[in-house]
Design a protein around this motif. Sequence first.
Motif, PDB file in Angstrom:
ATOM      1  N   ALA A  66       0.838  -1.202   0.000  1.00 57.09           N
ATOM      2  CA  ALA A  66       0.000   0.000   0.000  1.00 57.09           C
ATOM      3  C   ALA A  66       0.871   1.249   0.000  1.00 57.09           C
ATOM      4  CB  ALA A  66      -0.929  -0.001   1.213  1.00 57.09           C
ATOM      5  N   VAL A  67       1.870   1.277   0.874  1.00 59.60           N
ATOM      6  CA  VAL A  67       2.765   2.436   0.938  1.00 59.60           C
ATOM      7  C   VAL A  67       3.488   2.607  -0.393  1.00 59.60           C
ATOM      8  CG1 VAL A  67       4.885   3.336   2.007  1.00 59.60           C
ATOM      9  CG2 VAL A  67       3.034   2.447   3.451  1.00 59.60           C
ATOM     10  N   GLU A  68       3.908   1.513  -0.998  1.00 64.08           N
ATOM     11  CA  GLU A  68       4.622   1.591  -2.276  1.00 64.08           C
ATOM     12  C   GLU A  68       3.743   2.214  -3.369  1.00 64.08           C
ATOM     13  OE1 GLU A  68       6.450  -1.583  -5.403  1.00 64.08           O
ATOM     14  OE2 GLU A  68       6.935  -1.911  -3.277  1.00 64.08           O
ATOM     15  N   HIS A  69       2.537   1.723  -3.536  1.00 58.59           N
ATOM     16  CA  HIS A  69       1.646   2.246  -4.579  1.00 58.59           C
ATOM     17  C   HIS A  69       1.256   3.702  -4.300  1.00 58.59           C
ATOM     18  CE1 HIS A  69       1.223  -1.383  -6.864  1.00 58.59           C
ATOM     19  NE2 HIS A  69       0.754  -2.063  -5.831  1.00 58.59           N
ATOM     20  N   LEU A  70       0.923   3.986  -3.060  1.00 62.00           N
ATOM     21  CA  LEU A  70       0.477   5.334  -2.721  1.00 62.00           C
ATOM     22  C   LEU A  70       1.626   6.339  -2.775  1.00 62.00           C
ATOM     23  CD1 LEU A  70      -1.960   4.168   0.049  1.00 62.00           C
ATOM     24  CD2 LEU A  70      -2.592   5.120  -2.184  1.00 62.00           C
ATOM     25  N   SER A  71       2.816   5.903  -2.422  1.00 61.01           N
ATOM     26  CA  SER A  71       3.987   6.778  -2.555  1.00 61.01           C
ATOM     27  C   SER A  71       4.249   7.104  -4.016  1.00 61.01           C
ATOM     28  CB  SER A  71       5.225   6.137  -1.919  1.00 61.01           C
ATOM     29  OG  SER A  71       5.073   6.039  -0.519  1.00 61.01           O
ATOM     30  N   ALA A  72       4.072   6.127  -4.889  1.00 58.83           N
ATOM     31  CA  ALA A  72       4.244   6.373  -6.323  1.00 58.83           C
ATOM     32  C   ALA A  72       3.220   7.399  -6.800  1.00 58.83           C
ATOM     33  CB  ALA A  72       4.110   5.070  -7.111  1.00 58.83           C
ATOM     34  N   ALA A  73       1.993   7.284  -6.341  1.00 62.81           N
ATOM     35  CA  ALA A  73       0.959   8.257  -6.723  1.00 62.81           C
ATOM     36  C   ALA A  73       1.333   9.652  -6.223  1.00 62.81           C
ATOM     37  CB  ALA A  73      -0.403   7.832  -6.171  1.00 62.81           C
ATOM     38  N   ILE A  74       1.802   9.739  -5.001  1.00 64.58           N
ATOM     39  CA  ILE A  74       2.183  11.029  -4.415  1.00 64.58           C
ATOM     40  C   ILE A  74       3.377  11.623  -5.157  1.00 64.58           C
ATOM     41  CG2 ILE A  74       3.189  12.093  -2.346  1.00 64.58           C
ATOM     42  CD1 ILE A  74       1.348  10.052  -0.750  1.00 64.58           C
ATOM     43  N   ASP A  75       4.350  10.784  -5.510  1.00 59.79           N
ATOM     44  CA  ASP A  75       5.524  11.268  -6.248  1.00 59.79           C
ATOM     45  C   ASP A  75       5.132  11.910  -7.569  1.00 59.79           C
ATOM     46  OD1 ASP A  75       7.209  10.383  -4.251  1.00 59.79           O
ATOM     47  OD2 ASP A  75       7.851   8.571  -5.312  1.00 59.79           O
ATOM     48  N   HIS A  76       4.161  11.303  -8.240  1.00 57.08           N
ATOM     49  CA  HIS A  76       3.750  11.795  -9.560  1.00 57.08           C
ATOM     50  C   HIS A  76       2.645  12.857  -9.499  1.00 57.08           C
ATOM     51  CE1 HIS A  76       6.262   8.992 -11.723  1.00 57.08           C
ATOM     52  NE2 HIS A  76       5.829   8.030 -10.933  1.00 57.08           N
ATOM     53  N   ALA A  77       1.887  12.854  -8.407  1.00 61.22           N
ATOM     54  CA  ALA A  77       0.779  13.817  -8.276  1.00 61.22           C
ATOM     55  C   ALA A  77       0.718  14.298  -6.821  1.00 61.22           C
ATOM     56  CB  ALA A  77      -0.534  13.165  -8.694  1.00 61.22           C
ATOM     57  N   PRO A  78       1.654  15.161  -6.421  1.00 62.51           N
ATOM     58  CA  PRO A  78       1.707  15.585  -5.020  1.00 62.51           C
ATOM     59  C   PRO A  78       0.477  16.369  -4.557  1.00 62.51           C
ATOM     60  CG  PRO A  78       3.291  16.806  -6.345  1.00 62.51           C
ATOM     61  CD  PRO A  78       2.726  15.734  -7.228  1.00 62.51           C
ATOM     62  N   GLY A  79      -0.356  16.808  -5.474  1.00 60.59           N
ATOM     63  CA  GLY A  79      -1.571  17.511  -5.104  1.00 60.59           C
ATOM     64  C   GLY A  79      -2.777  16.608  -4.937  1.00 60.59           C
ATOM     65  N   PHE A  80      -2.578  15.296  -5.025  1.00 63.10           N
ATOM     66  CA  PHE A  80      -3.656  14.317  -4.931  1.00 63.10           C
ATOM     67  C   PHE A  80      -3.864  13.950  -3.461  1.00 63.10           C
ATOM     68  CE2 PHE A  80      -5.062   9.855  -6.624  1.00 63.10           C
ATOM     69  CZ  PHE A  80      -6.371  10.149  -6.346  1.00 63.10           C
ATOM     70  N   ALA A  81      -4.746  14.685  -2.798  1.00 63.34           N
ATOM     71  CA  ALA A  81      -4.938  14.557  -1.349  1.00 63.34           C
ATOM     72  C   ALA A  81      -5.311  13.142  -0.915  1.00 63.34           C
ATOM     73  CB  ALA A  81      -5.996  15.548  -0.872  1.00 63.34           C
ATOM     74  N   GLU A  82      -6.106  12.455  -1.712  1.00 66.24           N
ATOM     75  CA  GLU A  82      -6.562  11.130  -1.274  1.00 66.24           C
ATOM     76  C   GLU A  82      -5.423  10.116  -1.223  1.00 66.24           C
ATOM     77  OE1 GLU A  82      -9.434   8.675   0.434  1.00 66.24           O
ATOM     78  OE2 GLU A  82      -9.206  10.839   0.252  1.00 66.24           O
ATOM     79  N   ALA A  83      -4.426  10.268  -2.073  1.00 66.16           N
ATOM     80  CA  ALA A  83      -3.260   9.379  -2.008  1.00 66.16           C
ATOM     81  C   ALA A  83      -2.520   9.599  -0.684  1.00 66.16           C
ATOM     82  CB  ALA A  83      -2.337   9.615  -3.200  1.00 66.16           C
ATOM     83  N   TRP A  84      -2.365  10.860  -0.291  1.00 68.01           N
ATOM     84  CA  TRP A  84      -1.745  11.166   1.006  1.00 68.01           C
ATOM     85  C   TRP A  84      -2.576  10.558   2.142  1.00 68.01           C
ATOM     86  CZ3 TRP A  84       2.922  13.479   1.594  1.00 68.01           C
ATOM     87  CH2 TRP A  84       3.428  14.245   0.541  1.00 68.01           C
ATOM     88  N   HIS A  85      -3.910  10.697   2.028  1.00 64.86           N
ATOM     89  CA  HIS A  85      -4.782  10.186   3.089  1.00 64.86           C
ATOM     90  C   HIS A  85      -4.649   8.673   3.243  1.00 64.86           C
ATOM     91  CE1 HIS A  85      -8.778   8.550   4.414  1.00 64.86           C
ATOM     92  NE2 HIS A  85      -8.320   9.162   5.475  1.00 64.86           N
ATOM     93  N   LEU A  86      -4.720   7.969   2.130  1.00 69.75           N
ATOM     94  CA  LEU A  86      -4.646   6.509   2.233  1.00 69.75           C
ATOM     95  C   LEU A  86      -3.276   6.037   2.691  1.00 69.75           C
ATOM     96  CD1 LEU A  86      -6.831   5.346  -0.772  1.00 69.75           C
ATOM     97  CD2 LEU A  86      -7.404   5.402   1.664  1.00 69.75           C
TER      98      LEU A  86
END
Length: 167
Positions: A66-86
Motif C-alpha cells: 500500500a505504501v509503495e503504490h500510494l507513494s508512487a501516486a504522491i511522487d507523480h501527483a503531489p496535489g492528490f490529497a486522497e493518495a496522502w490520506h490513504l
Amino acid sequence: MFSLPVTAAETRLDTLFSQLEGAAPEEARRIASEIELEWAKSGSPAMDLLLRRGKDALEADDMEMAVEHLSAAIDHAPGFAEAWHLRSVAFFRREHYGLALNDLAQVLALEPRHFNALFGMGRVFEETGRAALAHEAFERSQAIHPHHEAVSEALERVSREMGGTDL
C-alpha cells in the motif's frame, strides 16, 4: 483583477459540502460517500490506478505494498490529497504515527474539509495518549460531517478518557 476558473470537481465538492452540513443522518451518509468518490478522482487514469492498487493493498492488509503504490501516486501527483490520506492509513496501521501525521497534515493543506483526515489525526492523537488533541480533531471532523458515526463514537470515548462527557 481576474479570477481563475473553478473546476467542475471543486464546484461539485462545494455543493456536496453545503448539502452535508444540514443533511439528515441517512442522507449525510450518501453525501459523504459522494464526497469520497470525488476525492478519489485524480484526473489521471494512471494515478487513479495507483490509488486503487493502494486501496486493494490496504484491504488485503499488505501495508508495505500500500505504501509503495500510494507513494508512487504522491511522487507523480503531489496535489492528490486522497493518495496522502490513504498512505497515512497504511502508516497508522504500521504504527508509524509520525509519518501518518505528516501525511494527514498534507491532506489538510490540500483539502481542509477532509473529515476523514481529521478523524485520522484524532486517532493518531488518541493512540499516542494526547486525548485533548484527539478531541479537538474529532470535533473539527464532526463540524464538517455531523453524522460521521466513527467520529461520534470516538468523541464519546475520548471524552470519557478526559473525565467528562459531552452534552
